[in-house]
Scaffold this active site. Structure first.
Site, PDB file in Angstrom:
ATOM      1  N   ASN A 108      12.840 -13.382  19.273  1.00 57.41           N
ATOM      2  CA  ASN A 108      11.437 -13.016  19.447  1.00 57.41           C
ATOM      3  C   ASN A 108      10.551 -13.982  18.671  1.00 57.41           C
ATOM      4  OD1 ASN A 108       9.544 -11.649  17.259  1.00 57.41           O
ATOM      5  ND2 ASN A 108      11.681 -11.235  16.653  1.00 57.41           N
ATOM      6  N   LEU A 112       3.721 -11.167  14.566  1.00 59.81           N
ATOM      7  CA  LEU A 112       3.045 -10.172  13.722  1.00 59.81           C
ATOM      8  C   LEU A 112       1.732  -9.662  14.303  1.00 59.81           C
ATOM      9  CD1 LEU A 112       3.714 -11.889  10.279  1.00 59.81           C
ATOM     10  CD2 LEU A 112       4.791  -9.810  11.126  1.00 59.81           C
ATOM     11  N   ASN A 166       6.523  -8.125   3.537  1.00 54.71           N
ATOM     12  CA  ASN A 166       7.194  -9.007   4.497  1.00 54.71           C
ATOM     13  C   ASN A 166       6.823 -10.456   4.195  1.00 54.71           C
ATOM     14  OD1 ASN A 166       8.353 -10.312   6.627  1.00 54.71           O
ATOM     15  ND2 ASN A 166       7.226  -9.234   8.223  1.00 54.71           N
ATOM     16  N   CYS A 169       8.613 -13.522   7.756  1.00 56.20           N
ATOM     17  CA  CYS A 169       8.490 -13.664   9.210  1.00 56.20           C
ATOM     18  C   CYS A 169       8.646 -15.137   9.590  1.00 56.20           C
ATOM     19  CB  CYS A 169       7.147 -13.148   9.697  1.00 56.20           C
ATOM     20  SG  CYS A 169       6.901 -13.397  11.482  1.00 56.20           S
ATOM     21  N   ASN A 228      15.623 -10.275   7.175  1.00 58.98           N
ATOM     22  CA  ASN A 228      14.828 -10.551   8.370  1.00 58.98           C
ATOM     23  C   ASN A 228      15.648 -11.433   9.308  1.00 58.98           C
ATOM     24  OD1 ASN A 228      12.564 -10.786  10.113  1.00 58.98           O
ATOM     25  ND2 ASN A 228      11.157 -10.735   8.377  1.00 58.98           N
ATOM     26  N   THR A 229      15.018 -11.941  10.350  1.00 60.54           N
ATOM     27  CA  THR A 229      15.753 -12.630  11.408  1.00 60.54           C
ATOM     28  C   THR A 229      16.199 -14.039  11.013  1.00 60.54           C
ATOM     29  OG1 THR A 229      13.638 -13.367  12.317  1.00 60.54           O
ATOM     30  CG2 THR A 229      14.600 -11.363  13.241  1.00 60.54           C
ATOM     31  N   GLY A 250      19.686  -8.444  16.008  1.00 63.24           N
ATOM     32  CA  GLY A 250      20.706  -7.732  16.768  1.00 63.24           C
ATOM     33  C   GLY A 250      22.096  -7.995  16.223  1.00 63.24           C
ATOM     34  N   GLY A 278      21.409  -5.761  13.016  1.00 64.14           N
ATOM     35  CA  GLY A 278      22.479  -5.412  13.936  1.00 64.14           C
ATOM     36  C   GLY A 278      23.057  -4.028  13.762  1.00 64.14           C
ATOM     37  N   GLY A 299      16.893  -1.491  14.060  1.00 58.80           N
ATOM     38  CA  GLY A 299      15.818  -2.268  14.647  1.00 58.80           C
ATOM     39  C   GLY A 299      16.014  -2.595  16.104  1.00 58.80           C
TER      40      GLY A 299
END
Length: 336
Positions: A108, A112, A166, A169, A228-229, A250, A278, A299
């Site tokens: 993604n 934000l 956060n 991001c 975070n990702t 994920g 995940g 998530g």
């Protein structure tokens, strides 16, 4: 059996209504006792924040308000962690923003998007509280001053039990706070303006996450949200769609989150730690707890099934009951 008279004012009909009401009340009480029994093994704390359950939603995946309330009782979750908010409205990135990745993962680049803290306080927080949710707000900013402004707007707000800061991001232009110990510390320190316990949400895209975690804790965070990702990219080999660079979440993120939680728990035995990445089953949650997390967040799984937070919670509860254990006893089991 004698028929109940048609006249709604007849005493026999009143007695029938009373019996039906009593049966419904008994069913509700039985259900509430069962839910209380199921949740009892899941109680936990993240730093100074007590939670009735170790399962929360993850910021960015459950909306800003009570959107998930259509799929389950928000008050039964440990907390609803809302999508990150700035002090001002923010449009996010232009599309396309999302693309599926192998194995149920997702890329993604939403960026934000949000209405700003003021709008959230007026329009979204009341709906969450009306549904009995325990609320953790999440904030972001481009500068320490913007973190401070967003946090300050939340000062004294009833119903917000913690603030997730956060700093990680991957979808904003410029330097990511979570890539620098000093920048992380500046943002976390500025967020003290909210006057509630702070959890720093960190990035896995660093050489030494414990160094960043130490800076966050040194600046006043009582908890760490890990992680975070991951930075990722998808390229359409047919050429029909533009490449999409963004954050990978994920199942692919799960082992990374487990390692981050494990390393930070070993380095900071007293810190509050929330594991995220995940989590789509009770076993996924158990793995993060064993690595040292005090709680977990669900998530990306929520996009495929909005009931996922409650499913993970139910599976975790059954796992604990079958083994005669509790979340508190599971936390950090892999380090003992």
């Amino acid at each position: 059996m004698q028929a109940i008279p048609e006249d709604p004012r007849h005493p026999a009909r009143d007695r029938a209504r009373d019996r039906a009401r009593d049966r419904a009340r008994d069913r509700d009480r039985t259900r509430d006792r069962t839910r209380a029994r199921d949740l009892a093994p899941l109680a936990t704390s993240v730093g100074t924040v007590r939670l009735a359950s170790a399962v929360m939603t993850a910021s960015g995946t459950a909306g800003h308000g009570a959107e998930l309330g259509a799929y389950g009782a928000l008050g039964e979750l440990g907390a609803v962690v809302v999508k990150s908010l700035a002090a001002h409205p923010w449009p996010g990135n232009a599309g396309p923003r999302v693309r599926a990745a192998p194995g149920g993962s997702m890329l993604n680049r939403v960026g934000l998007q949000g209405p700003g803290v003021g709008h959230w306080l007026d329009h979204d927080l009341p709906a969450l509280l009306a549904q009995g949710a325990t609320v953790v707000a999440s904030i972001w900013g481009r500068t320490p001053e913007e973190f401070g402004a967003a946090a300050g707007a939340l000062a004294g707000v009833a119903g917000v039990v913690a603030l997730e800061v956060n700093v990680s991001c991957p979808n904003l232009a410029g330097h990511m706070f979570a890539h620098s110990p000093s920048a992380t510390a500046d943002a976390v320190a500025a967020a003290a303006a909210a006057g509630v316990p702070r959890w720093a949400k960190l990035s896995p895209n660093v050489a030494d996450i414990c160094e960043i975690a130490g800076a966050a804790l040194g600046a006043g965070a009582v908890g760490l949200t890990l992680v975070n990702t991951l930075l990722g990219m998808a390229i359409d080999v047919t050429g029909h769609r533009k490449p999409l660079a963004g954050g990978l979440s994920g199942p692919a993120l799960h082992p990374v989150a487990v390692r981050a939680v494990h390393d930070c728990r070993r380095a900071f035995p007293e810190a509050g730690i929330v594991g995220v990445g995940g989590v789509s089953s009770g076993v996924d949650a158990v793995e993060l707890l064993m690595a040292g997390a005090d709680a977990v967040q669900v998530g990306t799984a929520t996009f495929a099934d909005p009931r996922s937070p409650w499913k993970v919670q139910d599976e975790l509860s059954r796992w604990c009951r079958r083994r005669g254990t509790t979340v508190q006893e599971v936390i950090g089991a892999a380090l003992r």
